[in-house]
Design a protein around this motif. Structure first.
Motif, PDB file in Angstrom:
ATOM      1  N   CYS A  83       7.104  -8.898 -10.023  1.00  0.00           N
ATOM      2  CA  CYS A  83       7.343  -7.518  -9.579  1.00  0.00           C
ATOM      3  C   CYS A  83       7.144  -6.526 -10.715  1.00  0.00           C
ATOM      4  O   CYS A  83       7.754  -5.438 -10.729  1.00  0.00           O
ATOM      5  CB  CYS A  83       8.748  -7.390  -8.996  1.00  0.00           C
ATOM      6  N   SER A  84       6.317  -6.912 -11.685  1.00  0.00           N
ATOM      7  CA  SER A  84       6.010  -5.980 -12.774  1.00  0.00           C
ATOM      8  C   SER A  84       5.204  -4.795 -12.258  1.00  0.00           C
ATOM      9  O   SER A  84       4.659  -4.826 -11.147  1.00  0.00           O
ATOM     10  CB  SER A  84       5.224  -6.709 -13.867  1.00  0.00           C
ATOM     11  N   ASN A  87       1.707  -5.834 -11.386  1.00  0.00           N
ATOM     12  CA  ASN A  87       1.590  -6.530 -10.107  1.00  0.00           C
ATOM     13  C   ASN A  87       1.785  -5.590  -8.922  1.00  0.00           C
ATOM     14  O   ASN A  87       1.131  -5.714  -7.885  1.00  0.00           O
ATOM     15  CB  ASN A  87       2.599  -7.671 -10.042  1.00  0.00           C
ATOM     16  N   LEU A  88       2.728  -4.651  -9.046  1.00  0.00           N
ATOM     17  CA  LEU A  88       2.939  -3.689  -7.947  1.00  0.00           C
ATOM     18  C   LEU A  88       1.687  -2.853  -7.718  1.00  0.00           C
ATOM     19  O   LEU A  88       1.328  -2.561  -6.571  1.00  0.00           O
ATOM     20  CB  LEU A  88       4.136  -2.793  -8.265  1.00  0.00           C
ATOM     21  N   GLY A 105       3.377  -8.925  -1.088  1.00  0.00           N
ATOM     22  CA  GLY A 105       4.547  -8.824  -1.946  1.00  0.00           C
ATOM     23  C   GLY A 105       4.947 -10.169  -2.501  1.00  0.00           C
ATOM     24  O   GLY A 105       4.187 -11.142  -2.473  1.00  0.00           O
ATOM     25  N   HIS A 106       6.199 -10.227  -3.001  1.00  0.00           N
ATOM     26  CA  HIS A 106       6.724 -11.457  -3.587  1.00  0.00           C
ATOM     27  C   HIS A 106       8.053 -11.801  -2.934  1.00  0.00           C
ATOM     28  O   HIS A 106       8.909 -10.934  -2.720  1.00  0.00           O
ATOM     29  CB  HIS A 106       6.918 -11.315  -5.099  1.00  0.00           C
ATOM     30  N   GLU A 113      11.438  -9.373  -2.357  1.00  0.00           N
ATOM     31  CA  GLU A 113      12.040  -8.582  -3.438  1.00  0.00           C
ATOM     32  C   GLU A 113      11.162  -7.415  -3.867  1.00  0.00           C
ATOM     33  O   GLU A 113      11.654  -6.450  -4.452  1.00  0.00           O
ATOM     34  CB  GLU A 113      12.361  -9.470  -4.629  1.00  0.00           C
ATOM     35  N   CYS A 114       9.862  -7.477  -3.591  1.00  0.00           N
ATOM     36  CA  CYS A 114       8.987  -6.346  -3.881  1.00  0.00           C
ATOM     37  C   CYS A 114       7.728  -6.475  -3.047  1.00  0.00           C
ATOM     38  O   CYS A 114       7.402  -7.552  -2.536  1.00  0.00           O
ATOM     39  CB  CYS A 114       8.642  -6.263  -5.370  1.00  0.00           C
ATOM     40  N   SER A 115       7.019  -5.350  -2.883  1.00  0.00           N
ATOM     41  CA  SER A 115       5.788  -5.337  -2.099  1.00  0.00           C
ATOM     42  C   SER A 115       4.933  -4.173  -2.553  1.00  0.00           C
ATOM     43  O   SER A 115       5.270  -3.483  -3.528  1.00  0.00           O
ATOM     44  CB  SER A 115       6.101  -5.200  -0.599  1.00  0.00           C
ATOM     45  N   LEU A 119       9.883  -1.884  -5.109  1.00  0.00           N
ATOM     46  CA  LEU A 119      10.934  -2.883  -5.287  1.00  0.00           C
ATOM     47  C   LEU A 119      11.922  -2.820  -4.130  1.00  0.00           C
ATOM     48  O   LEU A 119      12.300  -1.745  -3.672  1.00  0.00           O
ATOM     49  CB  LEU A 119      11.671  -2.644  -6.612  1.00  0.00           C
ATOM     50  N   HIS A 120      12.365  -4.004  -3.657  1.00  0.00           N
ATOM     51  CA  HIS A 120      13.308  -4.064  -2.541  1.00  0.00           C
ATOM     52  C   HIS A 120      14.586  -4.816  -2.874  1.00  0.00           C
ATOM     53  O   HIS A 120      15.562  -4.737  -2.126  1.00  0.00           O
ATOM     54  CB  HIS A 120      12.659  -4.754  -1.331  1.00  0.00           C
TER      55      HIS A 120
END
Length: 528
Positions: A83-84, A87-88, A105-106, A113-115, A119-120
């Motif tokens: 989620c760096s 990467n985002l 996302g991841h 947790e992110c997409s 960040l989620h």
């Protein structure tokens, strides 16, 4: 001449045999007709089911390709820090470049947790996977994003990275019966992945290790096609209730009058035997004798009432004065590959007919109908090029009309459409709404016009279930910036509705019936 006489002698012998068989079988004509009708209906339904299943598979395969490409890209970036910021940014780029993906996302501990949206944390639970394929992709069939929204998606994950697709994307195929079931299932786990309508798990066993299968399932005619991209197959199932009703009605009419129907059937068999066995040869003879000619139905600009173009309609009048309807000879021409010669003749006739029209009205155009085989044939572009090279027309004077079936082979159709438009000609999708196109499918083709089929125009101002289809087609065309042509307009009320809703052009008996080119030229003096 001797060959033709020999041929017609064979036709007569075949017709005589057919008549004899009909007379002998006069006791049981209803049963024979019912059997033949049932067999043919099943074949046609199986073919239709295969066409629909192929389209569902095409959409599913394209989704899978984009999922695999997205996850592979993310895994090669910075898997240690999924989620760096880098990467985002990559997720956002992948999302915008992948029309079949909802987001990427991841996933960690069953949380997105992110997409591509940021960040989620632990705000987006996605649940445990429903299915893990042999190549390591974990699939979640019903993921609610965002939680509590009521919007459900399908998610594929590998190595923590995931891609999300809309559940209905693969099944958004335009069909004329809401009871038709469409979807895909995983072959190894036998779990349904995506579906619209009912699904019977017993259908899966009928596929086995084959690439495709079509069968009669009692309540449905089913076609299943295996994917070469992933561990899944797509299916289409057409309900059989209407077929059973038609068979019952036919039996109630035919059985009580068996013997009389036998005599009628014998005559029908005789006439069909003569017509069907000789029709391709009659078409060839008609081409040699120049029995085909064109009539032209004007295309009207709804706002101004001007005639801006005309559709060329092929007609056949035998040397003895008998007319043969297009719905009789065109299907035969398509089945026997004579349609390519008919299309070439239409181009020749239109070029000769329209020379004086284009000379006087250089912005006027003529629309030429082509079949699916014409679209697939390499002969279409050279034949059209000959018309333009002869100076009979300029490219902007030509509109090529093809039905939705002509666009089922997407790669070939896209290549032909691109080439036609590069020549300067325009392209129209004819009889729109009667085939399989959807918004996502049409976006692949850069055409100029959508022609709204007469069957939908007829429902305007009525309580028919399909009366709202015209509105949806109009909005679809507007979203794609396509011009619209309504077919079969017969009343002023229909014309007013279409005009008010932004349809630019129309044709139909309200404005003019098909006519000879001489009449077209005379009337253009006041209509152009």
């Amino acid at each position: 001449m001797a060959k033709e006489q020999g041929f017609f002698s064979v036709v007569k012998r075949v017709a005589a045999l057919a008549l004899t068989v009909g007379l002998v079988a006069s006791i049981a004509p209803a049963l024979i007709s019912l059997y033949l009708a049932n067999s043919q209906s099943i074949k046609e339904e199986q073919h239709y089911a295969e066409v629909l299943a192929t389209e569902v598979l095409r959409r599913s395969d394209e989704s899978s390709r984009q999922i695999i490409a997205a996850i592979d890209t993310l895994q090669n970036l910075d898997p240690a820090h999924p989620c760096s910021a880098v990467n985002l940014k990559a997720m956002a780029d992948i999302d915008s470049a992948s029309p079949y993906l909802q987001t990427v996302g991841h996933v960690r501990n069953n949380y997105l947790e992110c997409s591509a949206y940021g960040l989620h944390g632990e705000r987006f639970p996605v649940g445990a996977p429903d299915y893990i394929s042999g190549n390591g992709y974990a699939t979640r069939i019903n993921v609610e994003l965002p939680p509590g929204s009521g919007h459900f998606y399908a998610m594929s994950e590998k190595g923590g990275f995931a891609a999300v697709v809309h559940r209905g994307l693969s099944t958004e195929v335009f069909v004329d019966d809401p009871g038709i079931a469409l979807g895909s299932f995983a072959r190894s786990s036998k779990k349904t992945l995506l579906s619209r309508g009912p699904f019977d798990a017993r259908w899966i066993d009928r596929l086995g290790e084959r690439e495709r299968v079509a069968f009669w399932g009692g309540d449905y005619t089913v076609a299943i096609i295996r994917s070469t991209v992933g561990d899944y197959a797509s299916y289409a199932a057409i309900p059989a209730r209407q077929l059973a009703l038609r068979q019952q009605q036919l039996a109630l009419r035919m059985v009580p009058i068996g013997v009389l129907c036998g005599l009628v059937l014998a005559l029908i068999i005789w006439r069909l035997a003569v017509a069907q066995s000789s029709m391709p040869n009659q078409i060839r003879a008609a081409l040699r004798r120049n029995e085909f000619f064109l009539q032209y139905q004007p295309l009207v600009e709804l706002q101004s009432g001007r005639w801006v173009g005309a559709e060329a309609l092929i007609r056949w009048r035998r040397s003895d004065g008998e007319w043969v309807r297009p719905d009789v000879f065109i299907p035969v021409a398509e089945e026997s590959d004579l349609i390519l010669r008919l299309t070439e003749r239409v181009l020749q006739l239109a070029g000769n007919d329209m020379k004086p029209v284009f000379a006087r009205y250089p912005e006027f155009h003529v629309a030429i109908n082509v079949s699916a085989k014409d679209i697939e044939s390499p002969q279409l572009l050279p034949a059209l090029g000959n018309l333009l090279q002869d100076g009979a027309a300029e490219p902007h004077n030509i509109v090529i009309e093809a039905t939705e079936r002509g666009f089922l082979d997407a790669e070939v159709a896209r290549s032909r459409v691109t080439a036609l438009r590069a020549m300067g000609c325009k392209v129209a999708i004819d009889d729109f709404g009667t085939g399989y196109s959807s918004l996502a499918y049409l976006e692949k083709f850069a055409v100029d016009y959508l022609k709204i089929d007469k069957s939908f125009v007829d429902t305007l101002g009525t309580d028919a279930p399909t009366s709202q289809v015209v509105r949806h087609i109009i909005e679809m065309a507007k979203s794609l910036n396509y011009l619209m042509i309504a077919e079969g307009v017969e009343t002023g009320e229909q014309a007013s509705f279409l005009r008010a809703h932004g349809v630019q052009y129309a044709q139909g008996w309200l404005f003019a019936k098909p006519m000879a080119v001489s009449d077209l030229l005379n009337q253009l003096a006041t209509k152009a």
